[in-house]
Design a protein around this motif. Structure first.
Motif, mmCIF file in Angstrom:
data_model
loop_
_atom_site.group_PDB
_atom_site.id
_atom_site.type_symbol
_atom_site.label_atom_id
_atom_site.label_comp_id
_atom_site.label_asym_id
_atom_site.label_seq_id
_atom_site.Cartn_x
_atom_site.Cartn_y
_atom_site.Cartn_z
ATOM 1 N N ASP A 195 -11.830 -8.997 -10.427
ATOM 2 C CA ASP A 195 -12.469 -8.326 -9.292
ATOM 3 C C ASP A 195 -13.891 -7.955 -9.703
ATOM 4 O O ASP A 195 -14.095 -7.296 -10.724
ATOM 5 C CB ASP A 195 -11.669 -7.069 -8.933
ATOM 6 N N ASN A 249 -14.719 1.472 -5.865
ATOM 7 C CA ASN A 249 -14.134 0.675 -4.780
ATOM 8 C C ASN A 249 -13.064 -0.282 -5.313
ATOM 9 O O ASN A 249 -12.017 -0.466 -4.688
ATOM 10 C CB ASN A 249 -15.213 -0.101 -4.028
ATOM 11 N N ARG A 258 -9.125 -0.346 -4.352
ATOM 12 C CA ARG A 258 -8.401 -1.540 -3.892
ATOM 13 C C ARG A 258 -7.137 -1.743 -4.722
ATOM 14 O O ARG A 258 -6.075 -2.067 -4.178
ATOM 15 C CB ARG A 258 -9.295 -2.778 -3.964
ATOM 16 N N ARG A 283 -3.273 -1.500 -3.218
ATOM 17 C CA ARG A 283 -2.254 -2.544 -3.374
ATOM 18 C C ARG A 283 -0.982 -1.964 -4.013
ATOM 19 O O ARG A 283 0.128 -2.265 -3.580
ATOM 20 C CB ARG A 283 -2.794 -3.698 -4.211
#
Length: 94
Positions: free
Chosen positions: A44, A56, A60, A64
């Motif tokens: 990522d 951020n 994320r 998840r």
């Protein structure tokens, strides 16, 4: 709301610190299998950016994991729908 986000990010930071030795010594792949239900994707781009990007990316990852946890929680409620005592104990605050 800010306090809750701070607590979430603080806990994520503790988890990442605890896992850091495993990450450094792990397989060369960009995806590390932490358990059977959730994979952390270190490719990522947020993990190599500035603090906002990293926040951020961490959110994320958290989202998840939270979605997976809720999915499993719902499966438990479906499987044990007839066991009212178990469900009450599961949801009672300690």
């Amino acid at each position: 709301m800010k306090k809750q986000l701070f607590i979430i990010f603080f806990l994520l930071a503790l988890i990442l610190i605890a896992q850091s030795t495993n990450v450094l010594a792990s397989e060369p792949s960009q995806v590390k299998n932490n358990n059977d239900n959730f994979k952390v994707d270190y490719s990522d781009p947020g993990f190599s950016g500035n603090q906002g990007d990293m926040d951020n990316a961490a959110y994320r990852q958290f989202k998840r994991a939270d979605d997976k946890l809720n999915e499993i929680y719902n499966q438990i409620f479906i499987k044990y729908k007839n066991n009212k005592l178990f469900l009450r104990k599961l949801t009672e605050p300690k």
